[in-house]
Structures are given as structure tokens and as C-alpha cells.
Scaffold this motif. Structure first.
Motif, PDB file in Angstrom:
ATOM      1  N   GLN A 264       5.744  11.377  49.227  1.00 18.73           N
ATOM      2  CA  GLN A 264       6.872  10.154  49.102  1.00 18.73           C
ATOM      3  C   GLN A 264       7.408  10.303  49.923  1.00 18.73           C
TER       4      GLN A 264
ATOM      5  N   ASN B 226      -0.848  10.249  43.622  1.00 16.20           N
ATOM      6  CA  ASN B 226       0.001   9.416  43.411  1.00 16.20           C
ATOM      7  C   ASN B 226       1.602   9.863  43.271  1.00 16.20           C
TER       8      ASN B 226
ATOM      9  N   THR C  91       1.985  13.588  45.250  1.00 19.36           N
ATOM     10  CA  THR C  91       1.766  13.575  46.230  1.00 19.36           C
ATOM     11  C   THR C  91       2.811  13.035  47.313  1.00 19.36           C
TER      12      THR C  91
ATOM     13  N   ASP D 295      -6.456   8.799  40.224  1.00 16.81           N
ATOM     14  CA  ASP D 295      -5.283   8.875  41.858  1.00 16.81           C
ATOM     15  C   ASP D 295      -4.087   8.219  41.319  1.00 16.81           C
ATOM     16  N   THR D 296      -3.316   7.684  40.044  1.00 15.90           N
ATOM     17  CA  THR D 296      -2.103   7.782  39.703  1.00 15.90           C
ATOM     18  C   THR D 296      -1.591   9.183  39.996  1.00 15.90           C
TER      19      THR D 296
END
Length: 200
Positions: free
Chosen positions: A114, A109, A112, A105-106
Motif C-alpha cells: 500500500q 489487501n 499487498t 480478499d481481506t
């Protein structure tokens, strides 16, 4: 456990003799302006931002100091990572192994978008994650839509394509003006084609 043995943010002094000298054929030409003048409220944004980014302090990210011992030993992750292409690929390979370097999950992020939009430094549209740049139509990394990585000075590049199970590294010391070039583009395309042929 080291993910990549020859990738350094702060090269130990005993390894400096292994560093290639950076060759600057076409350094960025910036107007001779006192950086203090650019901090004034009426300073022109389109002039101030590139100069304060590339030359504050003078020579920070340019030919002024990159080949010095102080530069090589400094720990400036955004601008002076040193390494081999094999080490870059090994680092991105480690990122593809869940939990080895980052939890899934890190990593999701970090890769992805931003922020996206016009970048006054690159003078182009850009998309940034938290530490990595995601693949985009204008800046494709691998063939997979989840590819992520980062370009470095003069065309150096590391990236991973989770869909193709591909990790890639390219390092050179001959700097050209743009981050994306015919050299790294040809290597990216060849690597993607080779990965695709292995899964066919």
C-alpha cells in the motif's frame, strides 16, 4: 477459537513469569534532545522523526521499560506482541486457512503493498501492506511471490508463504540493532529449502 495459544498483545499477569527478559546489547543511541523541541516547525526532520518514533515518551520502545510488568500487560499491537516461535507460526498457519482468521480478499489487501519508498526510520527503502509487509527483493520472506509477514524487534519474525504452504515463526530475546540478521536469514532460507524439498 484461538489461532495461536501463546501469542499475546497484553500478557496476562499470571503469565509474566514465562516472559524472557529482553537483552539489549546494542540499543539505539539517540541524541539527548527534549522531544518538545522536535515539535517546532523548524525542527530537522531527519533528527526529529527517529527520536519521536523511538523515545516519545522516553523509553517507550527501548530498554527503559520493555522488561516491566506494565509493558508486558499493555496492549500495543505495533510494538509489544509477546509470543513463542511456535505460536507465531501457528498464527500464520491459521491465516493460510481461508476464512479462519481473515477472508481471502481481506488478507490479500493486508498483504499487498500500500506504500513503498524511502523510510526515514529504517533508513532504507520499505514496502508496507495493511498490517503485513509483503516479500520484496531486498527483504525476502519466503520463496513465493505472495509471501507476507512482519519483522519484530531485533530480528523476531513471523511470515507465511501461500505458494509453499509454509508458516514460519522465529522469536528470541537477544536484541541486535537490525530487524534482518544472519540468524533469521539462515532460518528463512532453511525453511524455504525444506518446504521446496517436500514439493519436489
Amino acid at each position: 477459537e484461538p489461532a495461536a495459544g501463546d501469542l499475546w498483545i497484553g500478557v496476562p499477569p499470571e503469565l509474566h513469569d514465562r516472559c524472557a527478559e529482553v537483552i539489549w546489547d546494542s540499543p539505539v543511541e539517540l541524541p539527548a534532545v527534549d522531544p518538545a523541541e522536535l515539535l517546532a516547525p523548524d525542527a530537522p526532520f531527519e533528527l526529529a522523526l527517529p527520536i519521536l518514533s523511538y523515545a516519545n515518551p522516553p523509553g517507550y520502545s527501548s530498554v527503559g521499560i520493555v522488561n516491566t510488568a506494565l509493558w508486558r500487560s499493555a496492549q500495543l499491537p505495533s510494538t509489544n506482541t509477546h509470543g513463542t516461535a511456535r505460536a507465531l507460526a501457528a498464527f500464520y498457519r491459521a491465516l493460510l486457512e481461508p476464512g479462519r482468521v481473515l477472508q481471502p480478499d481481506t488478507l490479500a489487501n493486508a498483504a499487498t503493498p500500500q506504500s513503498s519508498g524511502p523510510c526515514p526510520i529504517l533508513n532504507d527503502d520499505a514496502s508496507f501492506g495493511l498490517g503485513f509487509t509483503p516479500t520484496t527483493e531486498r527483504r525476502p520472506l519466503g520463496d513465493g511471490p505472495r509471501s507476507f509477514g512482519h519483522f519484530g524487534t531485533g530480528g523476531a519474525l513471523g511470515f507465511a508463504d501461500p505458494d509453499a504452504d509454509l508458516a514460519f515463526g522465529y522469536a528470541m530475546n537477544h536484541v541486535i540493532p537490525r530487524w534482518q540478521s544472519s540468524r533469521n536469514r539462515a532460518l528463512i532460507d532453511a525453511a524455504a529449502a525444506a518446504a521446496a524439498s517436500l514439493t519436489d
